[in-house]
Design an enzyme around this catalytic site. Structure first.
Site, mmCIF file in Angstrom:
data_model
loop_
_atom_site.group_PDB
_atom_site.id
_atom_site.type_symbol
_atom_site.label_atom_id
_atom_site.label_comp_id
_atom_site.label_asym_id
_atom_site.label_seq_id
_atom_site.Cartn_x
_atom_site.Cartn_y
_atom_site.Cartn_z
ATOM 1 N N SER A 459 0.819 -1.207 0.000
ATOM 2 C CA SER A 459 0.000 0.000 0.000
ATOM 3 C C SER A 459 0.860 1.268 0.000
ATOM 4 C CB SER A 459 -0.963 -0.044 1.194
ATOM 5 O OG SER A 459 -2.014 0.863 1.037
ATOM 6 N N ASP A 470 10.339 5.560 -10.058
ATOM 7 C CA ASP A 470 9.939 6.245 -11.294
ATOM 8 C C ASP A 470 10.722 7.537 -11.509
ATOM 9 O OD1 ASP A 470 8.165 4.242 -11.788
ATOM 10 O OD2 ASP A 470 6.382 5.325 -11.142
ATOM 11 N N LYS A 484 -0.645 -4.576 -3.220
ATOM 12 C CA LYS A 484 -1.964 -4.048 -2.846
ATOM 13 C C LYS A 484 -2.057 -2.601 -3.307
ATOM 14 C CE LYS A 484 -5.151 -3.153 0.951
ATOM 15 N NZ LYS A 484 -5.355 -1.728 0.613
#
EC number: 3.4.21.102
Length: 695
Positions: A459, A470, A484
């Site tokens: 999460s 990224d 998740k």
């Protein structure tokens, strides 16, 4: 329509979706303490019907996954309800399921909309009577000590197995189960008289638990069959369970800090609360089964077949008192007893912590973050100031076992490591996309960064790790995360105008989905490490992709962001660091021993049957103990400690070294050296270029 089935002594019983037992039980030497007439289904309450109707409305109208509650979906709910009641497929006969399916299979959608619980209670009634029958048969097998020298086997995982066709087929399954129970006790050096007494008590207790079934229990299992058919993170909590849940997240609650789950008659650990005694002990792991509980002194009480809430009450207690748990490890092996001291789950135990380690002459900092609690970012800001003052040359953010927390903290924490820009995208059930950004235009830490993850990082942890990856801001090391990528909210089924209405329970359901700034979802796939460590947490057993109805991975358009790290530079560094990492752990005795252990684990995970030959099982356990004792003594030798004579001599307070973190620190030190070399090379190149231009 009537259901026909055979029972022992060739007695034929006919029933209207029920099971006849009273005249069919032979006179066994070991008898159940309760009669069939003592087992009765509780009455359906008006509150349960209202809760069902309201839960159905909310799930069909507000869930992220838009479902059509029709006959097809009704069949799926039916199958999951049967599975929830009989996970190992050893209780219902196939004829029971066929009969129940014919009557209710396509009717559950209509009943749910109407708040009608007749199907749920009728099916549960059959299960109760069948379970009584199974345990009565199990008791009969204790009449004499069985032969444990043959070639019999027990099927380890019957989750996807077919239901028994006949009572004889069911009896074979329980023959194997009882033999396995006997072997497990025999491996603990129990004599037959002790084993017989213990299992007689255990099986009779399981029967007695049937008489303690409450209407709330049935409604919760049934509505969770509906909820979990939509997605694995949607659930219904009965009023009693909701109250317990609220208590469990209260930091003043005193206990050991575990989340437990129940399947059939077994209770296992689902997760560990960061900072709580269970997590701090490093001796308990998700998947471990709790088979016994005792206090500081006295006997360990067998808890197989207990109600979940009763076990929780047994484990909870005052701060400073001891509780002993008898555990069957998830990874196999004989049971062991673990002693824990109850304590409050303190906020300071869950707070981020900073440590330093000198590795190859380099000052490496580690910030351990157990959860994304409110106030985390402010705490980390202060730690980063200390880090700068101590002249740390690289930082590892350790998110292992971090199951998530506040989205706002994940975004704010990411902002400490980038100047500004989007951190995560969120899409709701109406396909609306919102971008959560760091917009303070400041970067608290600009140094070398690593993010350490494992399979239990989920999460909010995945949001932070994905953002750093990224942006090319940091290097991700460890194991692929849980996967998740969904957001849930909790809503009481009581309305504001329900002035005199008793509690109806709470619904937790999925409302949104997370997406990385590059557009890909963290759902299902999670975040992959740039530098991988051995899979100490079995990815074939744990993770979102192991759920049969998890939301799918997909992607949306990329957010507008700019990578802060040089792609070629980072990729080159990762390749070099990974090469050094692999060469190092190939010779590291801790990793060598771990890989041997993982090889055994993987072989056993893939096998479908377990021997019911006592000598073979004992030989396997002895071999396991010998291997672990050898590994421990080799470690003790390296540490200058005295060798153990027996695995059971291991001190109760012993903590194994975190050699994963030690290796991560070595990788960080390698990066410091690599980065320094690159700067020298660049400086030399620039100097040579200036000299050449003067010529």
């Amino acid at each position: 329509m009537v259901m026909k089935f055979k029972m022992s002594k060739n007695v034929i019983c006919y029933t209207w979706l029920s099971v006849c037992l009273s005249s069919a039980i032979p006179a066994f030497a070991v008898q159940p303490t309760l009669k069939p007439s003592d087992i009765s289904i509780p009455a359906i309450s008006e509150e349960s019907q209202l809760a069902t109707k309201r839960a159905t409305t909310r799930l069909t109208q507000s869930h992220y996954r838009k479902i059509k509650l029709d006959d097809d979906f009704s069949e799926k709910i039916f199958d999951r309800y049967i599975k929830n009641l009989d996970f190992n497929h050893n209780t219902f006969l196939q004829s029971d399921i066929d009969e129940l399916r014919q009557k209710y299979g396509t009717k559950l959608d209509e009943q749910l909309n109407q708040g009608d619980l007749s199907a749920a209670f009728d099916i549960y009634d059959v299960m109760m009577k069948r379970r009584y029958e199974r345990y009565t048969y199990a008791l009969s097998l204790l009449d004499k000590e069985p032969d444990l020298n043959g070639q019999d086997q027990i099927e380890i995982d019957r989750e996807k197995a077919a239901a028994p066709q006949t009572e004889a087929d069911a009896n074979k399954l329980w023959d194997a189960r009882v033999k396995n129970d006997i072997i497990n006790l025999k491996l603990k050096d129990k004599k037959w008289s002790e084993i017989k007494a213990k299992l007689t008590k255990r099986y009779n207790l399981a029967i007695r638990r049937l008489t303690q079934t409450k209407a709330d229990d049935i409604v919760q299992i049934y509505l969770n069959a509906f909820a979990r058919e939509i997605d694995p993170h949607t659930s219904y909590l009965s009023p009693r369970t909701a109250k317990s849940f609220n208590e469990s997240i209260n930091l003043s609650l005193e206990g050991i800090g575990t989340t437990l789950q129940s399947e059939d008659d077994e209770i296992s650990i689902k997760s560990l609360v960061p900072g709580a005694p269970a997590e701090r002990s490093k001796k308990l792991h998700p998947g471990d089964k709790i088979i016994g509980v005792g206090q500081a002194t006295g006997d360990i009480e067998d808890v197989v077949g207990w109600r979940l809430e009763d076990l929780v009450e047994k484990i909870k207690g005052k701060k400073g008192t001891k509780v002993r748990l008898e555990i069957e490890p998830a990874k196999g092996g004989k049971s062991r007893i673990i002693t824990l001291v109850r304590d409050k789950v303190r906020i300071e135990d869950q707070a981020a912590k900073l440590t330093f380690e000198k590795v190859s002459g380099k000052n490496i900092a580690v910030i351990k973050i157990p959860s994304f609690y409110i106030g985390l970012t402010e705490d980390v800001k202060k730690l980063l100031v200390k880090l700068e003052n101590q002249k740390a040359e690289a930082l590892i953010v350790d998110l292992r076992e971090n199951g998530g927390g506040a989205l706002t903290e994940a975004v704010a924490l990411s902002g400490l490591f980038i100047t500004d820009g989007p951190v995560v995208q969120v899409r709701d059930a109406y396909q609306r996309i919102r971008v959560h950004e760091d917009d303070d235009a400041t970067q608290q830490y600009k140094g070398l960064l690593f993010v350490m993850i494992n399979r239990y990082s989920a999460s909010a942890s995945e949001i932070f790790a994905a953002a750093m990856q990224d942006y090319r801001r940091g290097i991700i090391i460890g194991q692929n995360t849980f996967g998740k990528g969904t957001v849930q909210q909790s809503r009481s089924l009581n309305f504001i105008y329900d002035l005199d209405q008793s509690p109806l329970g709470v619904l937790q359901y999925t409302i949104q989905k997370f997406y990385r700034v590059n557009g890909g979802s963290t759902q299902l796939k999670g975040v992959a490490a740039d530098i991988n460590f051995p899979e100490i947490i079995d990815a074939k057993e744990y993770g979102e992709d192991k759920e049969d109805n998890a939301l799918a991975w997909d992607k949306i358009p990329s957010a507008s962001y700019m990578e802060v790290g040089n792609i070629n530079y980072i990729d080159n560094a990762v390749n070099i660091l990974n090469e050094k990492h692999l060469a190092r752990i190939a010779k590291d005795p801790e990793f060598v021993a771990l890989n041997e252990e993982l090889k055994v684990r993987n072989e056993r995970r893939d096998r479908k049957f377990l021997s019911l030959n006592y000598k073979m099982r004992k030989a396997e356990n002895d071999k396991d103990d010998a291997r672990r004792l050898k590994d421990l003594n080799e470690r003790f030798k390296r540490e200058g400690k005295k060798a153990l004579k027996d695995i059971d001599d291991l001190p109760k307070d012993y903590e194994a070294p975190d050699f994963f973190l030690k290796e991560a620190e070595k990788i960080a030190a390698d990066f410091v050296i690599f980065n320094s070399d690159q700067k020298i090379n660049q400086a030399n190149g620039l100097s040579e270029a200036k000299t050449e231009s003067k010529k």
